[in-house]
Design a protein around this motif. Structure first.
Motif, short mmCIF file in Angstrom:
data_model
loop_
_atom_site.label_atom_id
_atom_site.label_comp_id
_atom_site.label_asym_id
_atom_site.label_seq_id
_atom_site.Cartn_x
_atom_site.Cartn_y
_atom_site.Cartn_z
N PHE A 7 0.83 -1.20 0.00
CA PHE A 7 0.00 0.00 0.00
C PHE A 7 0.87 1.26 0.00
O PHE A 7 0.43 2.31 -0.48
N TYR A 66 -2.37 -4.46 -6.68
CA TYR A 66 -3.77 -4.10 -6.50
C TYR A 66 -4.45 -3.93 -7.85
O TYR A 66 -3.82 -3.45 -8.81
N PHE A 70 -9.29 -0.58 -7.59
CA PHE A 70 -9.06 -0.28 -6.18
C PHE A 70 -8.05 0.86 -6.02
O PHE A 70 -8.25 1.79 -5.26
N PHE A 74 -7.69 6.16 -5.04
CA PHE A 74 -6.80 6.77 -4.05
C PHE A 74 -6.01 7.94 -4.64
O PHE A 74 -5.58 8.82 -3.91
N ILE A 109 -13.96 7.16 -1.87
CA ILE A 109 -12.79 6.33 -1.59
C ILE A 109 -13.12 5.32 -0.50
O ILE A 109 -12.75 4.14 -0.59
N THR A 110 -13.84 5.75 0.53
CA THR A 110 -14.21 4.86 1.62
C THR A 110 -15.09 3.72 1.12
O THR A 110 -14.85 2.55 1.42
N SER A 113 -12.95 1.35 -1.12
CA SER A 113 -11.96 0.55 -0.41
C SER A 113 -12.62 -0.50 0.47
O SER A 113 -12.11 -1.61 0.61
#
Length: 127
Positions: A7, A66, A70, A74, A109-110, A113
């Protein structure tokens, strides 16, 4: 631990993209003459290109680990990182529209993810 390392490639991509944008703004305001020679010899422009190069490298590493669906949302965090320096360094305003837009980005984004986290859990359970 490995997930944190993987990440970190996304975090570094956000960082390098942000620094590139800030450097690009400095390049634009420090150029007195917009000739090709003046642009390519401007230290801020060179720093901006270097950051874009580094961003491309770490972004490819992020995409190895990833799915694009996904990782890419970000990159919207660049907007957050740029907002404060644009106000502090360039005397650009922060408006209600900026804040509302950033809140909407955060929600998106929340949601993405969390959905990705759930699909990983399902895949792990099926394995």
């Amino acid at each position: 631990m490995k997930d944190a390392l993987n990440f970190s490639f996304i975090i570094l991509a956000i960082f390098f993209q942000s620094v590139s944008g800030i450097s690009g703004k400095f390049a634009a305001i420090t150029l007195s003459d917009a000739t090709l020679f003046a642009v390519i010899t401007n230290a801020f422009y060179i720093a901006s290109l270097a950051c874009l190069f580094l961003q491309a490298i770490v972004w490819q590493q992020a995409l190895i680990h990833y799915p694009l669906s996904f990782a890419y949302p970000f990159m919207s965090l660049v907007n957050f990182v740029i907002l404060i320096p644009s106000a502090l360094l360039f005397d650009e305003g922060i408006t209600i529209a900026n804040v509302v837009g950033l809140c909407l980005i955060s929600i998106g984004i929340t949601v993405l993810s969390r959905e990705m986290g759930r699909s990983n859990v399902r895949e792990d359970a099926l394995s």
